[in-house]
Motif scaffolding. Sequence first.
Motif, PDB file in Angstrom:
ATOM      1  N   LEU A 282      -2.398   9.031   5.758  1.00  0.00           N
ATOM      2  CA  LEU A 282      -2.673   9.398   4.283  1.00  0.00           C
ATOM      3  C   LEU A 282      -2.805   8.170   3.283  1.00  0.00           C
ATOM      4  CD1 LEU A 282      -0.779  12.682   3.702  1.00  0.00           C
ATOM      5  CD2 LEU A 282      -3.062  12.325   4.894  1.00  0.00           C
ATOM      6  N   GLU A 283      -2.001   7.225   3.630  1.00  0.00           N
ATOM      7  CA  GLU A 283      -2.070   5.855   3.044  1.00  0.00           C
ATOM      8  C   GLU A 283      -3.422   5.256   3.187  1.00  0.00           C
ATOM      9  OE1 GLU A 283       2.612   5.142   2.309  1.00  0.00           O
ATOM     10  OE2 GLU A 283       1.524   4.199   4.147  1.00  0.00           O
ATOM     11  N   MET A 284      -4.089   5.288   4.379  1.00  0.00           N
ATOM     12  CA  MET A 284      -5.215   4.792   4.565  1.00  0.00           C
ATOM     13  C   MET A 284      -6.292   5.567   3.899  1.00  0.00           C
ATOM     14  SD  MET A 284      -8.220   5.531   6.815  1.00  0.00           S
ATOM     15  CE  MET A 284      -7.593   6.961   7.789  1.00  0.00           C
ATOM     16  N   ILE A 285      -6.056   6.973   3.837  1.00  0.00           N
ATOM     17  CA  ILE A 285      -7.283   7.787   2.929  1.00  0.00           C
ATOM     18  C   ILE A 285      -7.088   7.232   1.511  1.00  0.00           C
ATOM     19  CG2 ILE A 285      -8.017   9.870   2.109  1.00  0.00           C
ATOM     20  CD1 ILE A 285      -7.413  10.992   4.782  1.00  0.00           C
ATOM     21  N   ASP A 286      -5.480   6.762   1.118  1.00  0.00           N
ATOM     22  CA  ASP A 286      -5.471   6.460  -0.696  1.00  0.00           C
ATOM     23  C   ASP A 286      -6.428   5.137  -0.337  1.00  0.00           C
ATOM     24  OD1 ASP A 286      -3.698   8.423  -0.846  1.00  0.00           O
ATOM     25  OD2 ASP A 286      -1.722   7.322  -0.513  1.00  0.00           O
TER      26      ASP A 286
ATOM     27  N   TYR B  49       0.635  -1.238  -0.089  1.00  0.00           N
ATOM     28  CA  TYR B  49       0.193  -0.016   0.048  1.00  0.00           C
ATOM     29  C   TYR B  49       0.619   1.319  -0.095  1.00  0.00           C
ATOM     30  CZ  TYR B  49       1.738  -0.431   4.745  1.00  0.00           C
ATOM     31  OH  TYR B  49       2.436  -0.895   5.642  1.00  0.00           O
ATOM     32  N   GLN B  50       2.229   1.068   0.153  1.00  0.00           N
ATOM     33  CA  GLN B  50       3.091   2.250   0.547  1.00  0.00           C
ATOM     34  C   GLN B  50       2.959   3.231  -0.544  1.00  0.00           C
ATOM     35  OE1 GLN B  50       6.175   1.109   2.978  1.00  0.00           O
ATOM     36  NE2 GLN B  50       7.497   2.905   2.695  1.00  0.00           N
ATOM     37  N   SER B  51       3.081   4.321  -0.375  1.00  0.00           N
ATOM     38  CA  SER B  51       2.813   5.597  -1.333  1.00  0.00           C
ATOM     39  C   SER B  51       4.283   6.324  -1.593  1.00  0.00           C
ATOM     40  CB  SER B  51       1.826   6.577  -0.874  1.00  0.00           C
ATOM     41  OG  SER B  51       2.187   7.333   0.422  1.00  0.00           O
ATOM     42  N   LYS B  52       5.184   6.251  -0.556  1.00  0.00           N
ATOM     43  CA  LYS B  52       6.336   6.747  -0.842  1.00  0.00           C
ATOM     44  C   LYS B  52       7.578   6.228   0.099  1.00  0.00           C
ATOM     45  CE  LYS B  52       8.345  10.305   0.738  1.00  0.00           C
ATOM     46  NZ  LYS B  52       9.032  11.466   0.166  1.00  0.00           N
TER      47      LYS B  52
ATOM     48  N   HIS C 150       0.945   7.390  12.129  1.00  0.00           N
ATOM     49  CA  HIS C 150       0.618   6.077  11.406  1.00  0.00           C
ATOM     50  C   HIS C 150      -0.517   5.393  12.196  1.00  0.00           C
ATOM     51  CE1 HIS C 150       4.206   6.723   9.471  1.00  0.00           C
ATOM     52  NE2 HIS C 150       4.129   5.617   8.595  1.00  0.00           N
ATOM     53  N   MET C 151      -1.154   4.227  11.468  1.00  0.00           N
ATOM     54  CA  MET C 151      -2.092   3.911  11.906  1.00  0.00           C
ATOM     55  C   MET C 151      -2.278   2.983  13.080  1.00  0.00           C
ATOM     56  SD  MET C 151      -4.194   5.381   9.845  1.00  0.00           S
ATOM     57  CE  MET C 151      -5.954   4.712  10.662  1.00  0.00           C
ATOM     58  N   ARG C 152      -0.990   2.706  13.746  1.00  0.00           N
ATOM     59  CA  ARG C 152      -0.896   2.102  14.817  1.00  0.00           C
ATOM     60  C   ARG C 152      -1.378   2.912  16.126  1.00  0.00           C
ATOM     61  NH1 ARG C 152       4.761   3.543  13.466  1.00  0.00           N
ATOM     62  NH2 ARG C 152       4.659   1.886  12.205  1.00  0.00           N
ATOM     63  N   LYS C 153      -1.632   4.197  16.030  1.00  0.00           N
ATOM     64  CA  LYS C 153      -2.155   5.045  17.111  1.00  0.00           C
ATOM     65  C   LYS C 153      -3.503   4.838  17.092  1.00  0.00           C
ATOM     66  CE  LYS C 153       1.664   6.659  17.876  1.00  0.00           C
ATOM     67  NZ  LYS C 153       2.310   6.499  18.999  1.00  0.00           N
ATOM     68  N   PHE C 154      -4.382   3.866  16.122  1.00  0.00           N
ATOM     69  CA  PHE C 154      -5.888   3.599  15.988  1.00  0.00           C
ATOM     70  C   PHE C 154      -6.020   2.344  16.479  1.00  0.00           C
ATOM     71  CE2 PHE C 154      -4.735   7.683  13.810  1.00  0.00           C
ATOM     72  CZ  PHE C 154      -6.124   8.311  13.988  1.00  0.00           C
ATOM     73  N   LYS C 155      -7.199   2.099  16.833  1.00  0.00           N
ATOM     74  CA  LYS C 155      -7.521   0.650  17.053  1.00  0.00           C
ATOM     75  C   LYS C 155      -8.636   0.076  16.149  1.00  0.00           C
ATOM     76  CE  LYS C 155      -9.447   1.088  21.261  1.00  0.00           C
ATOM     77  NZ  LYS C 155      -9.795   2.400  21.309  1.00  0.00           N
TER      78      LYS C 155
ATOM     79  N   LYS D 129     -11.041  -0.303   4.907  1.00  0.00           N
ATOM     80  CA  LYS D 129     -10.838  -1.833   5.317  1.00  0.00           C
ATOM     81  C   LYS D 129      -9.548  -2.216   4.992  1.00  0.00           C
ATOM     82  CE  LYS D 129     -15.577  -3.101   3.872  1.00  0.00           C
ATOM     83  NZ  LYS D 129     -16.077  -2.952   2.719  1.00  0.00           N
ATOM     84  N   GLY D 130      -8.991  -3.273   5.643  1.00  0.00           N
ATOM     85  CA  GLY D 130      -7.615  -3.734   5.414  1.00  0.00           C
ATOM     86  C   GLY D 130      -6.454  -2.954   5.712  1.00  0.00           C
ATOM     87  N   ILE D 131      -6.612  -2.142   6.741  1.00  0.00           N
ATOM     88  CA  ILE D 131      -5.447  -1.208   7.027  1.00  0.00           C
ATOM     89  C   ILE D 131      -4.760  -1.794   8.058  1.00  0.00           C
ATOM     90  CG2 ILE D 131      -5.204   1.034   8.292  1.00  0.00           C
ATOM     91  CD1 ILE D 131      -6.943   1.085   5.534  1.00  0.00           C
ATOM     92  N   THR D 132      -3.167  -1.688   7.858  1.00  0.00           N
ATOM     93  CA  THR D 132      -2.337  -2.272   8.927  1.00  0.00           C
ATOM     94  C   THR D 132      -1.911  -1.279   9.803  1.00  0.00           C
ATOM     95  OG1 THR D 132      -0.436  -1.995   7.651  1.00  0.00           O
ATOM     96  CG2 THR D 132      -1.719  -4.012   6.958  1.00  0.00           C
TER      97      THR D 132
END
Lengths: 638, 226, 252
Positions: C40-44, A276-279, C93-98, C31-34
Amino acid sequence: MILDGKCPQGPIEKTWDKHRFDLKLVNPANKRKYNIIVVGTGLAGGAAAATLGELGYNVQAFCYQDSPRRAHSIAAQGGINAAKAYPNDGDSIYRLFYDTIKGGDFRAREADVWRLAQVSNNIIDQCVAQGVPFARDYAGYLDNRSFGGAQVSRTFYARGQTGQQLLLGAYSALSRQIKAGTVKMFTRREMLDLVVVDGVAKGITCRNLISGELESYAADAVCLATGGYVNVFYLSTNAMGCSVTANWKAYKKGAFFANPCYTQIHPTCIPQAGDYQSKLTLMSESLRNDGRCWVPKKKEDLGKHPNEIAEEDRDYYLERKYPSFGNLAPRDIASRAAKEQCDDGRGVGPGGRGVYLDFSSAIKRVGEHTIKERYGNLFEMYEKITDENAYKRPMRMYPAPHYSMGGLWVDYNLMSNIPGLFVLGEANFSVHGANRLGASALMQGLADGYFVIPYTIGGYLATVKPSGITTDNAEFKKSIEEVQNYSKKLLSVNGKKTVSEFMRELGSLMWENCGMARSKESLEENLKKIPALREEFWKNVKVTGTGADLNQDLENAGRTADFLEFGELLCRDAHHRNESCGGHFRTEFQTSDGEAQRDDENYCYVGAWEYKGDGKTPELHKEPLKFENVHLAVRSYK
Amino acid sequence: MEFFKNAVGRKILMSITGQLLIIFVIVHFIGNSSIFLGADGINAYAKHLHDLPPLVWIFRLVMLTGVAIHIIYGIQVTLENNKANTKSYAVQKHLKATFASKTMIWTGLLIALFVLYHLAHFTLHITNPEISAGVAANFDALQRPDVFKMVVLSFQKGLIAVIYAAAMVMLFLHLSHGIQSFLQTMGWNNDKTRPCFGAVGKVVSGLLLVGYVSIPLVIITGLLKL
Amino acid sequence: MSEHKTMTLTLNVWRQKGPNDPGKFETYTAKGITEHHSFLEMIDVVNEDLIKSGKEPIVFDHDCREGICGMCSQVINGVPHGGQERTTVCQLHMRKFKDGDTIFIEPWRATAFPIIKDLVVDRSAYDTIIQAGGYTSCHTGGVPDGNTLPIPKQDADYAMDAAECIGCGACAAACPNSSAMLFTSAKVAQLAALPQGQVEAAARVKNMVETMQACGFGNCSNHYECQAACPKGIDVKFIARLNREYLKAQFK
C-alpha cells in the motif's frame, strides 16, 4: 471557570451504586420516542449503540469504515483488565482502582476510576455470554496473564487479538439490534459538524463518503465515540482513518478539550524503516513478559550483529534502572528509557532509533515451542514487516504514539459541557489520567458503552422532553452550508503540495518538539511553526477531484486541516503544564535521576480548553482533582 | 421445503445422490468384471440380473430419481454460481482449485451423455445394430443372451473402445473431486480425517478408472477374445 | 539492509469511476520503491505522483495497515491479497517483487460485491449475513459469571481459530463460485463450538445460509480456493462444520 465533574460524594465504594439509584429513569414506553446518535462503532460506540437500542431508544449509528466491525479497537492485541481475582493473587476492585489512579500519575478523577474498576467484572461476563473465545486453561476456566507492569494477573485475552474479539462481540450485539430495527446503521459517513440548537446538542452533519452528499441527522442526544488523536504525530499505531475531526468539530461548537497533552507513546513498536512509511506497527506489550530490552554498552559495537555482542557488553537498561519492575516497567517509563539510550548514541538499526528486545534467554528457559505458542503471531508479523527472524536474533523496537489519554471534557455522566453531547471511550479524557496502563483501553471502551452510558444518558433524557426536532431546523441548514463551503475551500486552493506532505511536516514537528520529551523552547517553536504551516496549507495545498463522489484526497485534507489546528492546542496545553506527569514529560521538570517530577501544588487539575474563535487564544478552565482514597505519592517503579 | 432450495441442503442432496451413483458404479464394475471369467461369467451374471425383474425395477427407479436430482441440481447450482460470479479477473491464478473441481459440470454432463450412449448401445441395441442385433438372435450354449460376444465384438472396434475409455476418464475426474467433496459436504472433514479423505477420493476414483478401462483394453489388445 | 537499491514497477490498475462505469485498466509506473515498502505504501507513492500531476489518485480501501481490520481488498496478479500465505495486502511487502515486474491490481469481483469506485467494493452483504444470526441473543447485563460454564480448552481454541476471520471478503473474491461459505461458516462454527452459542445454533445456521444466498453469493462446491486466499488461514473444516450443523438443524 472552575469546572465541576459532578462526582457523587461519600465512600468511594458506594458512589456508583448510589449514583445509579439517584439517576432518573425513562419510562420504557417513552424510550422509543427519544432519538440518539452514536458516532463511531468501536468498543465504546458499538457497545453503546447496541445497548441503547436494546433498551428501546431509537439509535442511529455512524462510522467512516465500510462496516462497524472495522474500528481501530480491533487492533488492540494484549488484553482487557478486570478485577475478577480468579488467580487468587490478591487482586480486588480496590487494587485495580488504586493501580489505575497511580498508573495515571494522579491526574484522573477517583470516582470515574472506581466505577471503571467496579464494572470491569461485568464486562468479562458480558463478553463470555456473547461467545468471545477468551483463552482458557486446561480445566476450562478463563485464563489470566500479568500485563503491562501489573503485579497481579488480571488480564483476560484472546491470543494476540483481544481487541478484535471484543469488538466482534460488540459488533455482533450491534448486528442483532440492526436486525431488530432498533439501530439504524450508517456506514461510510464522516461526521463533519456537531449541530447545537439553543446550546443543546441536537444532531450532526456528515459527509456520505460514497456519494459526497452532506447529510443532516437530528436527535435528542449525541454520543461521540470517535477515538483518539495521536495521528497528529503522522506516524502512529493508529489506523489511517483515525482523526481528531469529530472531536475538533465539537470543540469548535463549544465542547471543552481536556488534557490534550497527555499522549501515550508505546514502548514496543517496530522502528521506522524509511521516509515513505505510512504508519507504525505495535507489538504487544506482553512481549516484555519474556523479552529483555538492551542496547550495546559500547558505541563501537553498534555495527555488529547483535548475537556477536558479548553478554557483558550489553546494557539491560530497564533491569538496571528499575530492578523491581525490570522489563515490565509502565509504558511511559519504558518509552523514555528507550529514547534516552538512543539519544545517548547507542540506538540500533536505521538512524540509531531502536533498542533490542531479546528472547534468547526466555527461549533457553522455556523452549522455542513455548515462546511460539505465546507470541507466534507477533513473531510472524514482525518477520513480515522486517524480514528478520526474531527467534534467531533480537527484535528491534522503538516507541511510537499509540493512545491519547486526553479528549473532550466530560462530567461523571460522560456528558460534555454541551448538554446532550456525550463522549465515550478514548474520545473523552476521563479515567486514564496522564498515562494509561496496559489492557485498560478495552476495559474503558466497553465500560462506557455497556455499563455507563445506558444509565447516565437515561438520567439526562428523563429531564428533557422528546424534542421532535427535525433536520428542517435552521441550525442544520446553516451547518450544511458551512461544511459545504469548507470543502469547496479545500478543493479550490489548488496549490503545489500534497495533503500528505503537510501531514508529514506537522507530524515531524509534533514528534520532535512535542513527543516523548517536551521543553518550553521546543513547544514555543511549535506554537510559531504550526500556525505558519497551517497558513501555508490553506495557500498551497493541492486536493484533487470533486466533492461529489468518493474522494479520499478530500477526506484526508479535511482531517489534516483539523490536525493543523489541533496540534497547536496540544502544544499549548503541554506548554502551560509546567510539570512532568505520565505521558507528558517536560525536560525542565525531572528529578536528578531523570524521572518525571509532578507539581501537585499547582497542576493537580484537569486542564480543559474552550474555543474562542479562529485566531483567538483558547481559554483554559480547570477542574481541580481531589484524592481522598489514594494518597498523592511519587510514582516509583524502582 | 426450504431444504430443497437451500445452498447447503442441495449440496447434501447432491452428495448423497452422488454417493448412490458411486455405489452403483462400483457394483456395476464388480458385475462387469465377470467378463474376465469369459462368456460363462458375464452371461450368467446378465441372466441373473434379468431373473430378478421386480428388484431391478425398484433399483432402476431409485437410480433414475438419484440421477435426476443430481443432474437437475448440478445444473441449477452451476447457473447460480455463474450468476454470482459474472465478471472474471483479467489475471486469475487458482491456488487450490483443480481442473477436476472446476469442470464438474462438464465432466458430469459428458458422463450423462455417455450413459445414454451406453444404454443405446448395450441395452436398447440402437447403435451398432450389426453387433447387438446378432446377439439378440444368438444365445449361448445354455440359451442365455450372449452378452460376452456382444461386448467383445464391440470393443474390438477402436472407436467404441476409445469412447468408453474417454468416458471413464471423465468419470475419474468427476469422482476425484466428488468423493472428497462428499465427505466435506456431509461434515465429516476435520483435522484428523482430512489427510485420509483426500487420499480415499483419489484411490477410489483411480481404481475405478483402471478397472473399467481394463475391459476395452484387454479386448482391443487381443488378450480377451471370443 | 540494502536501503539504496530501488525498484521500478509497472502497475496495471483497474480504474472505474462509479458503479455504472465500465471501467478499464490504466498503466502506471512506480519508481523508487524499496524492499521495505509495503504494497500500500507503494501505491501511496504512485498516488502522490498522480496528485502532483493533477490526476485523481487510485481509490482503495485500507485502514489499520496492520492486517487486522479487514478493510484492504485488492486482487494482485490474480490472487486476493497477493498470495503470500496468511497476509493481507497491507502486510505484503515489496521484497516479494522484483525490479521490472508488471503487477495487475484489481478489485474484488463478485456480484454480491458491487464496485463503488476503482478498487473499492461494497461489502455490506457480509454485515447482512452476520445480522441474520451471527450472535448470541444475550442482553447487556444479567448474564452469569464468566467462569460459570467451564469450556474445554480445545473447544475454546477451535472457536478462536474460527473467530480470527477479519471479514475482508477475500474468500468470496477468490471463490470460482463467489460463495461466502468460508465467512459464514467461520461464525457458525465459532458459536456452535461454545455452549453460549449452542442455544440458537439451529436457527442461526439456517438463517445465515439463507441470507448468504439471498445476498447473491454462489454455492460452495469445495474448491478450497477460499482457504488458500484467506489472510487469516481460516480452515475449510469450518465449512464442514457448518454443513454438519445444517444437517443437525433439520432434525430440530
